[in-house]
Design an enzyme around this catalytic site. Structure first.
Site, PDB file in Angstrom:
ATOM      1  N   GLY A  73       0.824  -1.206   0.000  1.00  0.00           N
ATOM      2  CA  GLY A  73       0.000   0.000   0.000  1.00  0.00           C
ATOM      3  C   GLY A  73       0.852   1.247   0.000  1.00  0.00           C
ATOM      4  O   GLY A  73       0.570   2.225   0.695  1.00  0.00           O
ATOM      5  N   ALA A  74       1.915   1.224  -0.819  1.00  0.00           N
ATOM      6  CA  ALA A  74       2.949   2.264  -0.759  1.00  0.00           C
ATOM      7  C   ALA A  74       2.713   3.437  -1.702  1.00  0.00           C
ATOM      8  O   ALA A  74       3.504   4.376  -1.710  1.00  0.00           O
ATOM      9  CB  ALA A  74       4.318   1.645  -1.062  1.00  0.00           C
TER      10      ALA A  74
ATOM     11  N   ARG B 290       0.452   5.704  -1.649  1.00  0.00           N
ATOM     12  CA  ARG B 290      -0.148   6.914  -1.072  1.00  0.00           C
ATOM     13  C   ARG B 290      -0.201   6.793   0.446  1.00  0.00           C
ATOM     14  O   ARG B 290       0.097   5.752   1.012  1.00  0.00           O
ATOM     15  CB  ARG B 290      -1.567   7.118  -1.611  1.00  0.00           C
ATOM     16  CG  ARG B 290      -2.492   5.930  -1.344  1.00  0.00           C
ATOM     17  CD  ARG B 290      -3.888   6.157  -1.889  1.00  0.00           C
ATOM     18  NE  ARG B 290      -3.898   6.441  -3.315  1.00  0.00           N
ATOM     19  CZ  ARG B 290      -3.819   5.512  -4.269  1.00  0.00           C
ATOM     20  NH1 ARG B 290      -3.735   4.228  -3.932  1.00  0.00           N
ATOM     21  NH2 ARG B 290      -3.831   5.844  -5.540  1.00  0.00           N
TER      22      ARG B 290
ATOM     23  N   ASN C 173       0.795  -2.809   5.117  1.00  0.00           N
ATOM     24  CA  ASN C 173      -0.021  -1.602   5.234  1.00  0.00           C
ATOM     25  C   ASN C 173      -1.220  -1.583   4.296  1.00  0.00           C
ATOM     26  O   ASN C 173      -2.189  -0.864   4.556  1.00  0.00           O
ATOM     27  CB  ASN C 173       0.864  -0.372   4.961  1.00  0.00           C
ATOM     28  CG  ASN C 173       0.073   0.897   4.807  1.00  0.00           C
ATOM     29  OD1 ASN C 173      -0.483   1.417   5.766  1.00  0.00           O
ATOM     30  ND2 ASN C 173       0.003   1.413   3.586  1.00  0.00           N
TER      31      ASN C 173
ATOM     32  N   SER D 295      -5.891  -0.749  13.081  1.00  0.00           N
ATOM     33  CA  SER D 295      -6.650   0.485  13.225  1.00  0.00           C
ATOM     34  C   SER D 295      -7.183   0.548  14.635  1.00  0.00           C
ATOM     35  O   SER D 295      -7.370  -0.482  15.293  1.00  0.00           O
ATOM     36  CB  SER D 295      -7.819   0.516  12.225  1.00  0.00           C
ATOM     37  OG  SER D 295      -8.730   1.551  12.536  1.00  0.00           O
TER      38      SER D 295
ATOM     39  N   TYR E 218     -14.699  -3.788   8.443  1.00  0.00           N
ATOM     40  CA  TYR E 218     -13.404  -3.129   8.617  1.00  0.00           C
ATOM     41  C   TYR E 218     -12.839  -3.369  10.016  1.00  0.00           C
ATOM     42  O   TYR E 218     -11.698  -3.808  10.179  1.00  0.00           O
ATOM     43  CB  TYR E 218     -13.548  -1.637   8.348  1.00  0.00           C
ATOM     44  CG  TYR E 218     -12.257  -0.864   8.466  1.00  0.00           C
ATOM     45  CD1 TYR E 218     -11.321  -0.900   7.438  1.00  0.00           C
ATOM     46  CD2 TYR E 218     -11.978  -0.099   9.593  1.00  0.00           C
ATOM     47  CE1 TYR E 218     -10.125  -0.193   7.536  1.00  0.00           C
ATOM     48  CE2 TYR E 218     -10.786   0.608   9.703  1.00  0.00           C
ATOM     49  CZ  TYR E 218      -9.874   0.559   8.662  1.00  0.00           C
ATOM     50  OH  TYR E 218      -8.690   1.252   8.767  1.00  0.00           O
TER      51      TYR E 218
ATOM     52  N   LYS F 288      -9.511  -5.672  11.178  1.00  0.00           N
ATOM     53  CA  LYS F 288      -8.371  -5.091  11.877  1.00  0.00           C
ATOM     54  C   LYS F 288      -8.157  -5.752  13.240  1.00  0.00           C
ATOM     55  O   LYS F 288      -7.006  -5.879  13.701  1.00  0.00           O
ATOM     56  CB  LYS F 288      -8.559  -3.579  12.033  1.00  0.00           C
ATOM     57  CG  LYS F 288      -8.557  -2.826  10.706  1.00  0.00           C
ATOM     58  CD  LYS F 288      -7.251  -3.029   9.935  1.00  0.00           C
ATOM     59  CE  LYS F 288      -7.151  -2.112   8.729  1.00  0.00           C
ATOM     60  NZ  LYS F 288      -5.855  -2.255   8.018  1.00  0.00           N
TER      61      LYS F 288
END
Length: 254
Positions: free
Chosen positions: A14-15, A17, A87, A138, A151, A155
């Site tokens: 997930g690099a 942004r 990530n 999260s 979600y 997490k």
């Protein structure tokens, strides 16, 4: 023992942004090489083009074959893997009764399956370097809140998976830790958070503000460093104290 004269490397999923890009830049600033992983090829290549000592790899972390190929490419290119930052994630918020199984599985596939797949594929290389794993969960995995059935549950799974990794991989010198960000001032968050939600978060967070991508990245990079050499199996809530203030915000109930 690893050779301290060899340039260390990191994989960041997930690099393209947000927190992943901020983490990439902090790793580069401390002298690491970074494999930048993302499924958004256009955004990934655009960001990687402006950086040195990076290897951009287009990969969907929910797909086992792609993950295996990605790890092999990174190991072949860099010769070693010292850190893995899981990530990559997707967010899909909605009431329980409106969350279809398809939506549930889409969230789980990236947020939880992706962490499992990337770690499993990278373990053999991480054993060689006594490397570090940092999984990004999260605050929603630590405390329930409305509209986050998929979600938040994904997490929470990441948090427990981190403990499993620490318990099983510690004998190889591999450390596994988790960062649980609270509200972060990303472009996406600011685009979808109404002023009412922003104000409610500020009121509920003891530090009275959102965090920044760089603030989260700093915790990630620390946990991958030798300064955290005796820290494993931990979840660090980088949330401005949000976890300590109770459950639920009225502005987020609809």
């Amino acid at each position: 023992m690893t050779d301290s004269s060899v340039q260390k490397t990191a994989i960041v999923t997930g690099a393209a942004r947000g927190i992943g890009l901020a983490t990439t830049k902090q790793f580069l600033a401390e002298g690491r090489r970074v494999a930048m992983i993302d499924r958004d090829a256009e955004a990934l290549m655009a960001e990687a083009k402006a950086l040195e000592n990076v290897l951009p790899v287009v990969c969907d972390v929910s797909q086992p074959e792609q993950v295996t190929a990605m790890i092999e490419q990174v190991a072949e290119t860099f010769g070693r893997i010292d850190a893995l930052v899981n990530n990559a994630g997707v967010a899909d918020f909605g009431p329980i009764e409106q969350t279809s199984f398809e939506r549930w599985r889409t969230v789980m596939a990236t947020n939880l399956d992706g962490v499992f797949l990337c770690t499993q594929a990278a373990t053999a290389e991480l054993r060689k370097t006594s490397g570090a794993i940092v999984n990004i969960a999260s605050i929603s995995g630590l405390r329930a809140s409305t509209l986050r059935v998929a979600y938040g549950t994904s997490k929470a799974g990441v948090i427990h998976l981190t403990q499993q990794q620490a318990a099983e991989l510690g004998e190889y010198g591999i450390r596994a830790n988790c960062v649980a960000p609270g509200p972060v001032r990303t472009k996406l968050a600011m685009a979808v958070h109404s002023q009412e939600i922003i104000d409610a978060y500020h009121d509920a967070i003891p530090l009275n503000r959102y965090g920044s991508e760089d603030e989260i990245a700093s915790v990630i990079v620390f946990l991958c460093s030798d300064r955290a050499s005796y820290v494993t199996g931990q979840t660090i809530a980088s949330d401005g104290g949000f976890q300590s203030t109770g459950v639920g915000l009225p502005a987020l109930r609809t």
